[in-house]
Write an enzyme that holds these catalytic residues in place. Structure first.
Site, PDB file in Angstrom:
ATOM      1  N   ASP A  50       0.849  -1.193   0.000  1.00 19.66           N
ATOM      2  CA  ASP A  50       0.000   0.000   0.000  1.00 19.66           C
ATOM      3  C   ASP A  50       0.886   1.244   0.000  1.00 19.66           C
ATOM      4  O   ASP A  50       1.550   1.540   0.996  1.00 19.66           O
ATOM      5  CB  ASP A  50      -0.893  -0.038   1.251  1.00 19.66           C
ATOM      6  CG  ASP A  50      -1.937   1.062   1.231  1.00 19.66           C
ATOM      7  OD1 ASP A  50      -1.730   2.085   0.544  1.00 19.66           O
ATOM      8  OD2 ASP A  50      -2.971   0.899   1.915  1.00 19.66           O
ATOM      9  N   TYR A 149     -11.352  14.626  -7.873  1.00 19.91           N
ATOM     10  CA  TYR A 149     -10.308  13.856  -8.559  1.00 19.91           C
ATOM     11  C   TYR A 149      -9.403  14.817  -9.359  1.00 19.91           C
ATOM     12  O   TYR A 149      -8.178  14.716  -9.318  1.00 19.91           O
ATOM     13  CB  TYR A 149     -10.998  12.838  -9.471  1.00 19.91           C
ATOM     14  CG  TYR A 149     -10.097  12.113 -10.441  1.00 19.91           C
ATOM     15  CD1 TYR A 149      -9.277  11.063 -10.028  1.00 19.91           C
ATOM     16  CD2 TYR A 149     -10.096  12.448 -11.800  1.00 19.91           C
ATOM     17  CE1 TYR A 149      -8.471  10.386 -10.937  1.00 19.91           C
ATOM     18  CE2 TYR A 149      -9.300  11.779 -12.716  1.00 19.91           C
ATOM     19  CZ  TYR A 149      -8.487  10.750 -12.277  1.00 19.91           C
ATOM     20  OH  TYR A 149      -7.686  10.081 -13.185  1.00 19.91           O
ATOM     21  N   ALA A 193     -16.487   5.020 -20.284  1.00 22.77           N
ATOM     22  CA  ALA A 193     -17.524   4.870 -21.301  1.00 22.77           C
ATOM     23  C   ALA A 193     -17.182   3.825 -22.378  1.00 22.77           C
ATOM     24  O   ALA A 193     -18.053   3.009 -22.722  1.00 22.77           O
ATOM     25  CB  ALA A 193     -17.841   6.224 -21.936  1.00 22.77           C
TER      26      ALA A 193
HETATM   27  P1  NAD Z   1      -6.265   1.653 -12.624  1.00 22.34           P
HETATM   28  O1  NAD Z   1      -7.261   1.904 -11.559  1.00 22.34           O
HETATM   29  O2  NAD Z   1      -6.473   0.484 -13.525  1.00 22.34           O
HETATM   30  O3  NAD Z   1      -4.808   1.528 -11.989  1.00 22.34           O
HETATM   31  C1  NAD Z   1      -4.427   2.204 -10.829  1.00 22.34           C
HETATM   32  C2  NAD Z   1      -3.770   1.196  -9.911  1.00 22.34           C
HETATM   33  O4  NAD Z   1      -3.353   1.866  -8.714  1.00 22.34           O
HETATM   34  C3  NAD Z   1      -4.723   0.066  -9.482  1.00 22.34           C
HETATM   35  O5  NAD Z   1      -4.228  -1.196  -9.864  1.00 22.34           O
HETATM   36  C4  NAD Z   1      -4.800   0.206  -7.963  1.00 22.34           C
HETATM   37  O6  NAD Z   1      -4.877  -1.020  -7.273  1.00 22.34           O
HETATM   38  C5  NAD Z   1      -3.483   0.919  -7.667  1.00 22.34           C
HETATM   39  N1  NAD Z   1      -3.545   1.570  -6.368  1.00 22.34           N
HETATM   40  C6  NAD Z   1      -4.559   2.339  -5.874  1.00 22.34           C
HETATM   41  N2  NAD Z   1      -4.293   2.689  -4.613  1.00 22.34           N
HETATM   42  C7  NAD Z   1      -3.092   2.135  -4.298  1.00 22.34           C
HETATM   43  C8  NAD Z   1      -2.300   2.136  -3.130  1.00 22.34           C
HETATM   44  N3  NAD Z   1      -2.695   2.769  -2.023  1.00 22.34           N
HETATM   45  N4  NAD Z   1      -1.123   1.458  -3.141  1.00 22.34           N
HETATM   46  C9  NAD Z   1      -0.722   0.789  -4.252  1.00 22.34           C
HETATM   47  N5  NAD Z   1      -1.433   0.763  -5.393  1.00 22.34           N
HETATM   48  C10 NAD Z   1      -2.610   1.422  -5.416  1.00 22.34           C
HETATM   49  O7  NAD Z   1      -6.156   3.007 -13.467  1.00 22.34           O
HETATM   50  P2  NAD Z   1      -5.439   3.280 -14.860  1.00 22.34           P
HETATM   51  O8  NAD Z   1      -6.504   3.505 -15.866  1.00 22.34           O
HETATM   52  O9  NAD Z   1      -4.393   2.271 -15.107  1.00 22.34           O
HETATM   53  O10 NAD Z   1      -4.782   4.707 -14.536  1.00 22.34           O
HETATM   54  C11 NAD Z   1      -3.412   4.841 -14.196  1.00 22.34           C
HETATM   55  C12 NAD Z   1      -3.137   6.294 -13.848  1.00 22.34           C
HETATM   56  O11 NAD Z   1      -3.482   7.144 -14.954  1.00 22.34           O
HETATM   57  C13 NAD Z   1      -3.926   6.828 -12.651  1.00 22.34           C
HETATM   58  O12 NAD Z   1      -3.114   7.718 -11.932  1.00 22.34           O
HETATM   59  C14 NAD Z   1      -5.063   7.579 -13.288  1.00 22.34           C
HETATM   60  O13 NAD Z   1      -5.593   8.577 -12.450  1.00 22.34           O
HETATM   61  C15 NAD Z   1      -4.381   8.151 -14.520  1.00 22.34           C
HETATM   62  N6  NAD Z   1      -5.334   8.462 -15.589  1.00 22.34           N
HETATM   63  C16 NAD Z   1      -5.972   7.449 -16.227  1.00 22.34           C
HETATM   64  C17 NAD Z   1      -6.893   7.745 -17.227  1.00 22.34           C
HETATM   65  C18 NAD Z   1      -7.637   6.667 -17.953  1.00 22.34           C
HETATM   66  O14 NAD Z   1      -8.464   6.999 -18.811  1.00 22.34           O
HETATM   67  N7  NAD Z   1      -7.380   5.392 -17.686  1.00 22.34           N
HETATM   68  C19 NAD Z   1      -7.148   9.082 -17.579  1.00 22.34           C
HETATM   69  C20 NAD Z   1      -6.487  10.081 -16.878  1.00 22.34           C
HETATM   70  C21 NAD Z   1      -5.558   9.762 -15.907  1.00 22.34           C
HETATM   71  N1  GDD Z   2     -18.626   5.219 -17.522  1.00 23.02           N
HETATM   72  C1  GDD Z   2     -19.759   5.364 -18.229  1.00 23.02           C
HETATM   73  N2  GDD Z   2     -20.668   4.345 -18.255  1.00 23.02           N
HETATM   74  N3  GDD Z   2     -19.998   6.536 -18.850  1.00 23.02           N
HETATM   75  C2  GDD Z   2     -21.136   6.663 -19.558  1.00 23.02           C
HETATM   76  C3  GDD Z   2     -22.094   5.637 -19.638  1.00 23.02           C
HETATM   77  C4  GDD Z   2     -21.849   4.424 -18.951  1.00 23.02           C
HETATM   78  O1  GDD Z   2     -22.617   3.469 -18.983  1.00 23.02           O
HETATM   79  N4  GDD Z   2     -23.131   6.075 -20.403  1.00 23.02           N
HETATM   80  C5  GDD Z   2     -22.805   7.318 -20.777  1.00 23.02           C
HETATM   81  N5  GDD Z   2     -21.628   7.688 -20.253  1.00 23.02           N
HETATM   82  C6  GDD Z   2     -21.027   9.018 -20.370  1.00 23.02           C
HETATM   83  C7  GDD Z   2     -20.677   9.658 -19.038  1.00 23.02           C
HETATM   84  O2  GDD Z   2     -21.843  10.140 -18.398  1.00 23.02           O
HETATM   85  C8  GDD Z   2     -19.737  10.769 -19.485  1.00 23.02           C
HETATM   86  O3  GDD Z   2     -20.490  11.897 -19.876  1.00 23.02           O
HETATM   87  C9  GDD Z   2     -19.050  10.148 -20.706  1.00 23.02           C
HETATM   88  O4  GDD Z   2     -19.803   8.983 -21.075  1.00 23.02           O
HETATM   89  C10 GDD Z   2     -17.620   9.729 -20.439  1.00 23.02           C
HETATM   90  O5  GDD Z   2     -17.604   8.985 -19.249  1.00 23.02           O
HETATM   91  P1  GDD Z   2     -16.285   8.248 -18.690  1.00 23.02           P
HETATM   92  O6  GDD Z   2     -15.544   7.641 -19.814  1.00 23.02           O
HETATM   93  O7  GDD Z   2     -16.715   7.348 -17.583  1.00 23.02           O
HETATM   94  O8  GDD Z   2     -15.457   9.418 -17.976  1.00 23.02           O
HETATM   95  P2  GDD Z   2     -14.961  10.886 -18.377  1.00 23.02           P
HETATM   96  O9  GDD Z   2     -14.511  10.991 -19.794  1.00 23.02           O
HETATM   97  O10 GDD Z   2     -16.005  11.857 -17.979  1.00 23.02           O
HETATM   98  O11 GDD Z   2     -13.703  11.005 -17.426  1.00 23.02           O
HETATM   99  C11 GDD Z   2     -12.685  10.026 -17.612  1.00 23.02           C
HETATM  100  O12 GDD Z   2     -11.593  10.547 -18.300  1.00 23.02           O
HETATM  101  C12 GDD Z   2     -10.686  11.296 -17.551  1.00 23.02           C
HETATM  102  C13 GDD Z   2      -9.566  11.773 -18.462  1.00 23.02           C
HETATM  103  O13 GDD Z   2     -10.038  12.353 -19.609  1.00 23.02           O
HETATM  104  C14 GDD Z   2     -12.380   9.383 -16.275  1.00 23.02           C
HETATM  105  O14 GDD Z   2     -11.859   8.089 -16.501  1.00 23.02           O
HETATM  106  C15 GDD Z   2     -11.366  10.100 -15.492  1.00 23.02           C
HETATM  107  O15 GDD Z   2     -10.935   9.268 -14.415  1.00 23.02           O
HETATM  108  C16 GDD Z   2     -10.187  10.452 -16.390  1.00 23.02           C
HETATM  109  O16 GDD Z   2      -9.195  11.134 -15.659  1.00 23.02           O
END
Ligand code: NAD
Ligand code: GDD
Length: 329
Positions: A50, A149, A193
């Site tokens: 952690d 966030y 999404a």
């Molecule tokens: P993810 O949730 O799949 O991976 C994050 C990992 O961090 C998880 O496996 C989780 O177990 C681990 N984690 C959380 N708390 C922890 C702790 N206390 N100690 C150790 N590990 C811990 O997310 P992801 O999609 O792989 O995203 C990776 C990074 O990119 C994140 O920082 C996220 O905020 C950022 N990010 C992702 C997206 C996206 O669309 N996936 C968009 C913008 C930013």
């Molecule tokens: N997740 C999800 N599930 N979204 C849906 C759905 C559904 O069934 N139906 C419609 N949506 C719409 C959401 O309401 C939102 O308006 C849009 O699809 C995109 O949703 P997400 O992909 O869940 O998230 P986001 O784009 O608003 O934000 C994500 O992107 C960020 C970076 O660009 C998140 O993953 C953030 O964590 C990330 O940092």
């Protein structure tokens, strides 16, 4: 042999990053609360720990690493970050991870640390017009992210850059825009999404409807995982600290996204719009800066990434159906 530490190596992006670093010949240590859910880790060494605990951070850095990638965070899609119910956890958990990791890297004299920020740090007031959202890197202030966030991401990117200025570190900060692909979360409430819609379409009976949050006219861009990994490594090894967008410039409505997936699945379905967490009205990546500083920007069409992602999610849905049927028998 070069070495890398990947924090969050049990997650979606981290597990793909480990694979690529191994392909490049690195010795890789991963750290996470859990192992990757969908495949064996490719890491040479994997610590279950952690990172909110400073002693775990120090133990993970008991040797010199050429590159450290800090991806661990408490995160999810709209259904996790926009409901308000997880705000305290998201801010507390992710801020602690970043504070501890950065301190541990500094103490061990590790200079090159990549940090994954998010497009969620951009001001909500620039993302109200679905046809013309603004996310240029220099548009971050006056700050007004639409989620806690996003505020934590903004704080943490400033923290990494402050360590560059005051402690001679060489941190690199990217702002990811909605990353998708195989082996990402596809159910359970944290899915984004693209994965959620692939799942709903795979689960739907022919001729039926899927549910979608909002009116579907909200816009986003989605970046395929391989392009994200390429940009991440390029930035980490560059002389540019960022922050810089890593995202696609192919903006689509969520209705468009669903239709693209239905075409790939060859499953024409209706869409029922329901209330749900929707977030900003429009978001797209602007890639002028990454093009200028790294000489590269993501260019893969969305449909290509979806063609690789849908079959993987459809297979997960089928597998789950099989398990449920066996359990019921
Ligand atoms: P993810 O949730 O799949 O991976 C994050 C990992 O961090 C998880 O496996 C989780 O177990 C681990 N984690 C959380 N708390 C922890 C702790 N206390 N100690 C150790 N590990 C811990 O997310 P992801 O999609 O792989 O995203 C990776 C990074 O990119 C994140 O920082 C996220 O905020 C950022 N990010 C992702 C997206 C996206 O669309 N996936 C968009 C913008 C930013
Ligand atoms: N997740 C999800 N599930 N979204 C849906 C759905 C559904 O069934 N139906 C419609 N949506 C719409 C959401 O309401 C939102 O308006 C849009 O699809 C995109 O949703 P997400 O992909 O869940 O998230 P986001 O784009 O608003 O934000 C994500 O992107 C960020 C970076 O660009 C998140 O993953 C953030 O964590 C990330 O940092």
């Amino acid at each position: 042999m070069k070495s890398a530490l990947v924090c969050g190596a049990g997650g979606f992006i981290g597990s793909h990053l480990v694979k690529e670093l191994k392909r490049q010949g690195f010795w890789v240590r991963g750290v996470d609360l859990k192992y990757p859910q969908f495949a064996e880790t490719a890491a040479d060494d994997f610590i279950i720990g952690d990172l909110r605990d400073p002693y775990v951070c120090r133990a993970a850095i008991d040797r010199k690493f050429d590159e450290v990638y800090q991806l661990a965070a408490d995160m999810g899609g709209a259904g996790y970050i926009f409901t308000g119910e997880n705000d305290a956890d998201i801010m507390h958990n992710s801020a602690l991870i970043n504070l501890n990791m950065l301190e541990a890297c500094h103490k061990r004299n590790i200079k090159r640390v990549f940090y994954s920020s998010s497009a969620c740090m951009y001001p909500a007031y620039n993302q109200e017009d679905p046809d013309n959202p603004k996310t240029h890197e220099d548009s971050a202030y006056p700050a007004a992210p639409d989620s806690e966030y996003g505020w934590e991401k903004l704080f943490s990117e400033r923290l990494y850059l402050a360590f560059n200025r005051n402690h001679g570190m060489e941190c690199r900060v990217a702002r990811y825009h909605n990353i998708f692909g195989p082996e990402g979360t596809w159910e359970g409430g944290k899915e984004k999404a693209p994965a959620a819609l692939c799942r709903k379409i795979a689960e739907a009976e022919p001729g039926s409807e899927i549910e979608m949050w909002g009116d579907g006219k909200q816009t986003r861009s989605f970046l395929y995982i391989d392009q994200c990994i390429k940009g991440t490594i390029l930035l980490t090894r560059s002389d540019f600290e960022g922050p810089v967008n890593i995202g696609s410039e192919e903006m689509v409505t969520i209705n468009d996204l669903a239709r693209m997936i239905m075409d790939i699945a060859a499953k024409p379905l209706g869409i029922r719009h329901i209330p749900g967490p929707v977030g900003v009205r429009g978001r797209n990546s602007h890639n002028e800066l990454i093009r200028k500083r790294l000489g590269w920007a993501p260019d893969e069409p969305l449909a290509e990434g979806l063609r690789r992602t849908y079959p993987w999610i459809a297979a997960q849905v089928e597998r789950k159906r099989g398990r449920n049927a066996r359990a019921a028998a």
